[in-house]
Design a protein around this motif. Structure first.
Motif, PDB file in Angstrom:
ATOM      1  N   LEU A  45      69.555  36.928  43.012  1.00 24.20           N
ATOM      2  CA  LEU A  45      68.876  35.651  43.202  1.00 24.20           C
ATOM      3  C   LEU A  45      67.547  36.107  43.182  1.00 24.20           C
ATOM      4  O   LEU A  45      66.944  37.268  43.614  1.00 24.20           O
ATOM      5  CB  LEU A  45      68.945  35.322  44.656  1.00 24.20           C
ATOM      6  N   ALA A  46      66.804  35.153  42.527  1.00 25.35           N
ATOM      7  CA  ALA A  46      65.244  35.430  42.282  1.00 25.35           C
ATOM      8  C   ALA A  46      64.702  34.210  42.688  1.00 25.35           C
ATOM      9  O   ALA A  46      64.788  32.946  42.094  1.00 25.35           O
ATOM     10  CB  ALA A  46      64.920  35.800  40.764  1.00 25.35           C
ATOM     11  N   PHE A  65      69.748  44.338  35.351  1.00 24.33           N
ATOM     12  CA  PHE A  65      70.703  43.511  35.848  1.00 24.33           C
ATOM     13  C   PHE A  65      72.067  43.510  34.828  1.00 24.33           C
ATOM     14  O   PHE A  65      73.288  44.041  35.207  1.00 24.33           O
ATOM     15  CB  PHE A  65      70.754  42.417  36.563  1.00 24.33           C
ATOM     16  N   GLY A  66      71.792  43.203  33.647  1.00 23.81           N
ATOM     17  CA  GLY A  66      72.705  42.891  32.675  1.00 23.81           C
ATOM     18  C   GLY A  66      73.561  44.089  32.103  1.00 23.81           C
ATOM     19  O   GLY A  66      74.617  43.998  31.912  1.00 23.81           O
ATOM     20  N   ASN A  70      79.082  45.166  35.897  1.00 21.90           N
ATOM     21  CA  ASN A  70      80.210  44.514  35.019  1.00 21.90           C
ATOM     22  C   ASN A  70      80.325  43.126  35.287  1.00 21.90           C
ATOM     23  O   ASN A  70      80.646  42.512  34.190  1.00 21.90           O
ATOM     24  CB  ASN A  70      81.523  45.046  35.369  1.00 21.90           C
ATOM     25  N   THR A  71      80.169  42.525  36.234  1.00 22.77           N
ATOM     26  CA  THR A  71      80.254  41.135  36.573  1.00 22.77           C
ATOM     27  C   THR A  71      79.055  40.678  37.219  1.00 22.77           C
ATOM     28  O   THR A  71      78.709  40.935  38.411  1.00 22.77           O
ATOM     29  CB  THR A  71      81.485  40.840  37.411  1.00 22.77           C
ATOM     30  N   LEU A  72      78.116  39.663  36.725  1.00 23.89           N
ATOM     31  CA  LEU A  72      77.081  39.349  37.168  1.00 23.89           C
ATOM     32  C   LEU A  72      76.588  37.940  37.036  1.00 23.89           C
ATOM     33  O   LEU A  72      76.942  37.234  35.863  1.00 23.89           O
ATOM     34  CB  LEU A  72      76.024  40.303  36.752  1.00 23.89           C
ATOM     35  N   ALA A  73      76.338  37.211  38.103  1.00 30.18           N
ATOM     36  CA  ALA A  73      75.755  36.088  37.976  1.00 30.18           C
ATOM     37  C   ALA A  73      74.131  35.747  38.556  1.00 30.18           C
ATOM     38  O   ALA A  73      73.941  36.586  39.495  1.00 30.18           O
ATOM     39  CB  ALA A  73      76.569  34.787  38.882  1.00 30.18           C
ATOM     40  N   TYR A  77      65.096  30.567  40.668  1.00 25.79           N
ATOM     41  CA  TYR A  77      64.292  29.640  41.288  1.00 25.79           C
ATOM     42  C   TYR A  77      62.897  29.578  40.965  1.00 25.79           C
ATOM     43  O   TYR A  77      62.395  30.517  41.323  1.00 25.79           O
ATOM     44  CB  TYR A  77      64.731  28.870  42.459  1.00 25.79           C
ATOM     45  N   GLU A  78      62.088  28.773  39.998  1.00 26.58           N
ATOM     46  CA  GLU A  78      60.810  28.934  39.802  1.00 26.58           C
ATOM     47  C   GLU A  78      60.014  27.564  39.841  1.00 26.58           C
ATOM     48  O   GLU A  78      60.374  26.617  39.300  1.00 26.58           O
ATOM     49  CB  GLU A  78      60.591  29.528  38.440  1.00 26.58           C
ATOM     50  N   MET A  79      59.174  27.628  40.953  1.00 21.41           N
ATOM     51  CA  MET A  79      58.291  26.394  41.082  1.00 21.41           C
ATOM     52  C   MET A  79      57.534  26.147  39.754  1.00 21.41           C
ATOM     53  O   MET A  79      56.669  26.994  39.452  1.00 21.41           O
ATOM     54  CB  MET A  79      57.556  26.310  42.203  1.00 21.41           C
ATOM     55  N   CYS A  80      57.509  24.836  39.087  1.00 24.12           N
ATOM     56  CA  CYS A  80      56.591  24.708  38.065  1.00 24.12           C
ATOM     57  C   CYS A  80      56.360  23.201  38.116  1.00 24.12           C
ATOM     58  O   CYS A  80      57.222  22.464  38.271  1.00 24.12           O
ATOM     59  CB  CYS A  80      57.033  25.460  36.804  1.00 24.12           C
TER      60      CYS A  80
END
Length: 83
Positions: A45-46, A65-66, A70-73, A77-80
């Motif tokens: 989460l970012a 992270f990638g 092995n398993t990543l989601a 969320y960036e406000m713009c």
């Protein structure tokens, strides 16, 4: 609670304050990996992080992270475009 109330470590939850502006890959490896199982699914989460960083630093973090799990989601969320 540790580090002036910004770090919380328990048996079920870990909250770590990290400054990723310099050497993000080494900071993540040193600070996160001791607490995580690389084979377990990870949710990244970012919130309002990458818009304040140089694009190459953001790419370094996402790439780490990638490459690391092995398993990543990921949820970013960036406000713009707010006026």
């Amino acid at each position: 609670m540790q580090k002036g109330g910004t770090q919380l470590v328990s048996d079920t939850y870990i909250l770590l304050p990290l400054d990723l502006r310099q050497h993000p890959s080494s900071t993540l490896s040193e600070q996160l990996l001791p607490h995580l199982d690389r084979t377990a699914p990870v949710l990244f989460l970012a919130e309002c992080v990458f818009c304040y960083m140089a694009p190459e630093l953001s790419a370094d973090i996402l790439g780490w992270f990638g490459r690391t799990f092995n398993t990543l989601a990921g949820v970013i969320y960036e406000m713009c475009g707010l006026q």
